[in-house]
Design a protein around this motif. Structure first.
Motif, PDB file in Angstrom:
ATOM      1  N   SER A 110       0.829  -1.208   0.000  1.00  0.00           N
ATOM      2  CA  SER A 110       0.000   0.000   0.000  1.00  0.00           C
ATOM      3  C   SER A 110       0.866   1.263   0.000  1.00  0.00           C
ATOM      4  O   SER A 110       0.508   2.272  -0.627  1.00  0.00           O
ATOM      5  N   HIS A 111       2.017   1.210   0.661  1.00  0.00           N
ATOM      6  CA  HIS A 111       2.891   2.383   0.715  1.00  0.00           C
ATOM      7  C   HIS A 111       3.475   2.695  -0.661  1.00  0.00           C
ATOM      8  O   HIS A 111       3.612   3.873  -1.035  1.00  0.00           O
ATOM      9  N   GLY A 112       3.815   1.641  -1.422  1.00  0.00           N
ATOM     10  CA  GLY A 112       4.309   1.871  -2.779  1.00  0.00           C
ATOM     11  C   GLY A 112       3.279   2.563  -3.649  1.00  0.00           C
ATOM     12  O   GLY A 112       3.613   3.480  -4.419  1.00  0.00           O
ATOM     13  N   LEU A 113       2.017   2.167  -3.488  1.00  0.00           N
ATOM     14  CA  LEU A 113       0.946   2.823  -4.254  1.00  0.00           C
ATOM     15  C   LEU A 113       0.703   4.235  -3.741  1.00  0.00           C
ATOM     16  O   LEU A 113       0.409   5.149  -4.522  1.00  0.00           O
ATOM     17  N   TRP A 114       0.818   4.407  -2.430  1.00  0.00           N
ATOM     18  CA  TRP A 114       0.609   5.732  -1.835  1.00  0.00           C
ATOM     19  C   TRP A 114       1.621   6.739  -2.381  1.00  0.00           C
ATOM     20  O   TRP A 114       1.257   7.889  -2.700  1.00  0.00           O
ATOM     21  N   LYS A 115       2.881   6.333  -2.488  1.00  0.00           N
ATOM     22  CA  LYS A 115       3.907   7.248  -2.998  1.00  0.00           C
ATOM     23  C   LYS A 115       3.676   7.595  -4.463  1.00  0.00           C
ATOM     24  O   LYS A 115       4.168   8.635  -4.924  1.00  0.00           O
ATOM     25  N   ARG A 116       2.939   6.745  -5.161  1.00  0.00           N
ATOM     26  CA  ARG A 116       2.623   7.019  -6.565  1.00  0.00           C
ATOM     27  C   ARG A 116       1.305   7.770  -6.712  1.00  0.00           C
ATOM     28  O   ARG A 116       0.776   7.909  -7.819  1.00  0.00           O
ATOM     29  N   ASN A 117       0.775   8.223  -5.558  1.00  0.00           N
ATOM     30  CA  ASN A 117      -0.460   9.020  -5.534  1.00  0.00           C
ATOM     31  C   ASN A 117      -1.663   8.275  -6.096  1.00  0.00           C
ATOM     32  O   ASN A 117      -2.583   8.876  -6.683  1.00  0.00           O
ATOM     33  N   VAL A 118      -1.668   6.961  -5.950  1.00  0.00           N
ATOM     34  CA  VAL A 118      -2.828   6.172  -6.356  1.00  0.00           C
ATOM     35  C   VAL A 118      -3.943   6.397  -5.335  1.00  0.00           C
ATOM     36  O   VAL A 118      -3.732   6.202  -4.136  1.00  0.00           O
ATOM     37  N   PRO A 119      -5.130   6.813  -5.773  1.00  0.00           N
ATOM     38  CA  PRO A 119      -6.199   7.083  -4.810  1.00  0.00           C
ATOM     39  C   PRO A 119      -6.886   5.797  -4.333  1.00  0.00           C
ATOM     40  O   PRO A 119      -6.914   4.783  -5.036  1.00  0.00           O
ATOM     41  N   PHE A 120      -7.430   5.859  -3.129  1.00  0.00           N
ATOM     42  CA  PHE A 120      -8.320   4.865  -2.541  1.00  0.00           C
ATOM     43  C   PHE A 120      -7.691   3.488  -2.306  1.00  0.00           C
ATOM     44  O   PHE A 120      -7.829   2.911  -1.224  1.00  0.00           O
TER      45      PHE A 120
ATOM     46  N   PRO B 254      -4.626   2.291  -1.766  1.00  0.00           N
ATOM     47  CA  PRO B 254      -3.762   2.093  -0.593  1.00  0.00           C
ATOM     48  C   PRO B 254      -4.538   1.996   0.715  1.00  0.00           C
ATOM     49  O   PRO B 254      -4.236   1.137   1.551  1.00  0.00           O
ATOM     50  N   ARG B 255      -5.550   2.844   0.869  1.00  0.00           N
ATOM     51  CA  ARG B 255      -6.351   2.780   2.090  1.00  0.00           C
ATOM     52  C   ARG B 255      -7.167   1.496   2.150  1.00  0.00           C
ATOM     53  O   ARG B 255      -7.381   0.927   3.232  1.00  0.00           O
ATOM     54  N   LEU B 256      -7.615   1.036   1.011  1.00  0.00           N
ATOM     55  CA  LEU B 256      -8.368  -0.225   0.962  1.00  0.00           C
ATOM     56  C   LEU B 256      -7.481  -1.386   1.404  1.00  0.00           C
ATOM     57  O   LEU B 256      -7.893  -2.232   2.213  1.00  0.00           O
ATOM     58  N   ILE B 257      -6.269  -1.413   0.889  1.00  0.00           N
ATOM     59  CA  ILE B 257      -5.329  -2.478   1.286  1.00  0.00           C
ATOM     60  C   ILE B 257      -5.037  -2.389   2.788  1.00  0.00           C
ATOM     61  O   ILE B 257      -4.961  -3.411   3.486  1.00  0.00           O
ATOM     62  N   SER B 258      -4.893  -1.164   3.283  1.00  0.00           N
ATOM     63  CA  SER B 258      -4.634  -0.969   4.709  1.00  0.00           C
ATOM     64  C   SER B 258      -5.775  -1.522   5.561  1.00  0.00           C
ATOM     65  O   SER B 258      -5.541  -2.194   6.577  1.00  0.00           O
ATOM     66  N   GLN B 259      -7.000  -1.270   5.137  1.00  0.00           N
ATOM     67  CA  GLN B 259      -8.154  -1.750   5.893  1.00  0.00           C
ATOM     68  C   GLN B 259      -8.310  -3.272   5.789  1.00  0.00           C
ATOM     69  O   GLN B 259      -8.738  -3.926   6.742  1.00  0.00           O
ATOM     70  N   ILE B 260      -7.943  -3.821   4.640  1.00  0.00           N
ATOM     71  CA  ILE B 260      -7.962  -5.288   4.507  1.00  0.00           C
ATOM     72  C   ILE B 260      -6.941  -5.903   5.468  1.00  0.00           C
ATOM     73  O   ILE B 260      -7.232  -6.897   6.148  1.00  0.00           O
ATOM     74  N   GLY B 261      -5.759  -5.279   5.527  1.00  0.00           N
ATOM     75  CA  GLY B 261      -4.748  -5.759   6.464  1.00  0.00           C
ATOM     76  C   GLY B 261      -5.215  -5.651   7.910  1.00  0.00           C
ATOM     77  O   GLY B 261      -4.963  -6.544   8.727  1.00  0.00           O
ATOM     78  N   ARG B 262      -5.904  -4.590   8.238  1.00  0.00           N
ATOM     79  CA  ARG B 262      -6.435  -4.423   9.599  1.00  0.00           C
ATOM     80  C   ARG B 262      -7.467  -5.497   9.907  1.00  0.00           C
ATOM     81  O   ARG B 262      -7.502  -6.048  11.016  1.00  0.00           O
ATOM     82  N   PHE B 263      -8.322  -5.794   8.936  1.00  0.00           N
ATOM     83  CA  PHE B 263      -9.351  -6.814   9.129  1.00  0.00           C
ATOM     84  C   PHE B 263      -8.732  -8.196   9.332  1.00  0.00           C
ATOM     85  O   PHE B 263      -9.182  -8.984  10.171  1.00  0.00           O
ATOM     86  N   LEU B 264      -7.675  -8.480   8.586  1.00  0.00           N
ATOM     87  CA  LEU B 264      -7.076  -9.811   8.629  1.00  0.00           C
ATOM     88  C   LEU B 264      -6.134 -10.009   9.824  1.00  0.00           C
ATOM     89  O   LEU B 264      -6.014 -11.125  10.346  1.00  0.00           O
ATOM     90  N   THR B 265      -5.457  -8.947  10.252  1.00  0.00           N
ATOM     91  CA  THR B 265      -4.405  -9.101  11.261  1.00  0.00           C
ATOM     92  C   THR B 265      -4.668  -8.356  12.567  1.00  0.00           C
ATOM     93  O   THR B 265      -3.989  -8.629  13.566  1.00  0.00           O
ATOM     94  N   GLY B 266      -5.594  -7.414  12.564  1.00  0.00           N
ATOM     95  CA  GLY B 266      -5.792  -6.591  13.754  1.00  0.00           C
ATOM     96  C   GLY B 266      -4.744  -5.511  13.909  1.00  0.00           C
ATOM     97  O   GLY B 266      -4.649  -4.873  14.950  1.00  0.00           O
TER      98      GLY B 266
END
Length: 256
Positions: free
Chosen positions: A45-55, A57-69
């Motif tokens: 997600s950070h690699g996409l964030w640095k490339r200014n990809v919208p939405f 990166p945050r989606l991946i972050s939330q998926i990671g939160r759901f899966l790992t806490g």
């Protein structure tokens, strides 16, 4: 960043787990660690964030939160050899900066203060260790090789190679990075020792009071024994005259 560099970072993340967790006996076991899963998803997600990809990166972050806490904002900066042990409940804010070979335990929060934009989350320098449930707030710096005790609330900078504990956190020790010798700065509170000292002082006070009471009792007993051996006055109605001398002529009704 090239593919080989990404692979090297992944190797360092795995190596950090094997180095710091004695329960990790093989790479196969390490691949089951939720902290590693969260770190991999963060790096994507950070690699996409640095490339200014919208939405996304945050989606991946939330998926990671759901899966790992574990919640890691894609805008955070994290170095190589990053290890989150157990991991549940870890929160890393957007402007947090984490150096190389840093270790976090479960329940750690790297949070911001206020609603201002810009740098508002902590900077964790290389080789630092953050204990269970520690909360680090604001744009502060945790120095290289520093140790933060479990449950501490840190709102001020922590110098390199120092140990901070408590709420709010205070420096209690410093470590020489070359010799490893630890020098105590502040003695930690010991409630049990304080209670024992208080009980001992109370016992000493009670013993002194008991000794004083026994002395008074012995004195009264001695006076009673001396009085019991004095000759009995023949005339119970006798008294002393005006000069303080015994007057045997005094009788009941005299002077009436």
């Amino acid at each position: 960043m090239s593919l080989s560099e990404h692979i090297q970072i992944l190797r360092d993340d795995v190596r950090a787990i094997l180095k710091n967790d004695p329960a990790a006996r093989s790479i196969a076991e390490v691949l089951l660690y939720p902290g590693l899963h969260a770190t991999l998803l963060y790096r994507l997600s950070h690699g996409l964030w640095k490339r200014n990809v919208p939405f996304i990166p945050r989606l991946i972050s939330q998926i990671g939160r759901f899966l790992t806490g574990i919640e890691i904002h894609p805008g955070a900066t994290i170095g190589r050899g990053f290890f989150i042990d157990h991991g549940m409940g870890v929160v890393i804010g957007e402007t947090a900066e984490i150096g190389n070979w840093v270790m976090l335990y479960q329940g750690v929060t790297l949070g911001g203060t206020g609603k201002q934009r810009g740098k508002r989350h902590p900077t964790i320098q290389d080789d630092a260790i953050i204990g269970v449930g520690a909360i680090i707030l604001g744009d502060i710096t945790i120095g290289r090789g520093a140790r933060i005790g479990g449950g501490a609330v840190v709102v001020k900078d922590v110098p390199p190679h120092s140990t901070a504990v408590g709420v709010p956190a205070r420096i209690v020790a410093k470590r020489d990075p070359t010799t490893g010798v630890i020098r105590r700065i502040e003695i930690l509170p010991d409630p049990e020792a304080d209670m024992l000292r208080s009980l001992r002082a109370r016992v000493i006070d009670l013993e002194q009071r008991l000794t004083e009471l026994e002395d008074v009792t012995d004195h009264h007993k001695l006076e009673h024994e001396v009085g019991a051996h004095e000759p009995f006055t023949p005339n119970p109605w006798a008294s002393l005259d005006e000069n303080g001398l015994y007057d045997s002529d005094y009788t009941l009704g005299a002077g009436i």
